[in-house]
Motif scaffolding. Structure first.
Motif, PDB file in Angstrom:
ATOM      1  N   THR A 138      -6.903   2.221 -10.355  1.00 51.28           N
ATOM      2  CA  THR A 138      -5.906   1.594 -11.218  1.00 51.28           C
ATOM      3  C   THR A 138      -5.302   0.392 -10.502  1.00 51.28           C
ATOM      4  OG1 THR A 138      -4.055   2.931 -10.408  1.00 51.28           O
ATOM      5  CG2 THR A 138      -5.312   3.825 -12.281  1.00 51.28           C
ATOM      6  N   PHE A 146       1.329   2.703 -12.107  1.00 50.81           N
ATOM      7  CA  PHE A 146      -0.063   2.274 -12.263  1.00 50.81           C
ATOM      8  C   PHE A 146      -0.285   1.653 -13.632  1.00 50.81           C
ATOM      9  CE2 PHE A 146      -0.107   6.291 -14.429  1.00 50.81           C
ATOM     10  CZ  PHE A 146      -0.996   6.118 -15.477  1.00 50.81           C
ATOM     11  N   ALA A 188      -1.954  -1.170  -9.084  1.00 58.48           N
ATOM     12  CA  ALA A 188      -0.650  -0.691  -8.623  1.00 58.48           C
ATOM     13  C   ALA A 188       0.465  -1.477  -9.300  1.00 58.48           C
ATOM     14  CB  ALA A 188      -0.547  -0.834  -7.110  1.00 58.48           C
TER      15      ALA A 188
END
Length: 153
Positions: free
Chosen positions: A80, A102, A82
């Motif tokens: 993902t 995320f 951040a």
């Protein structure tokens, strides 16, 4: 959107892929993870999820969170993007959870058509811990008129 679509159709430009498949064969179910999915959007072009996940007693690190998409026949795990979540750190009075947010974005063409339960995994460098949420990404059997879910703390 129209300009980017036209550029991609002509081979001039394409949006970079941001989330990639990952593998955590030794991941275990977490007994204390605090997960939350506050965005779940499926369009004709992409799937987008957003939220946060933390473990009490642990400071969040950028890049630790992964998305799990689990169907009856497969499980896919993705990296993902951040996202800082100062709102979550404030709400829980845990300053170390600021980096626990995320964002997951993937073009639909990169996902097999299926209905997926959404899970979140925190990579601790050794094996990872995960939980499955009550959220679903429904590509095979979408719910007509289902609202896009946006929640706030």
């Amino acid at each position: 959107d129209a300009l980017l679509k036209a550029a991609a159709a002509r081979g001039i430009y394409s949006l970079p892929r941001l989330c990639f498949e990952a593998s955590f064969p030794a991941a275990t179910i977490s007994k204390n993870m605090v997960p939350y999915v506050d965005e779940n959007m499926v369009t004709a072009a992409a799937v987008s999820l957003g939220g946060w996940a933390m473990r009490p007693g642990h400071e969040s690190q950028r890049g630790q969170i992964h998305v799990i998409l689990r169907s009856a026949t497969r499980q896919l795990i993705f990296t993902t993007i951040a996202v800082a979540r100062a709102d979550v750190a404030r709400a829980y009075k845990q300053p170390g959870w600021r980096d626990g947010g995320f964002r997951f974005v993937l073009r639909r063409e990169h996902l097999p058509v299926d209905d997926y339960q959404v899970g979140l995994l925190i990579d601790d460098g050794a094996q990872g811990e995960y939980v499955m949420t009550d959220q679903w990404v429904r590509l095979a059997h979408p719910i007509p008129g289902a609202p896009v879910r946006f929640n706030t703390l």
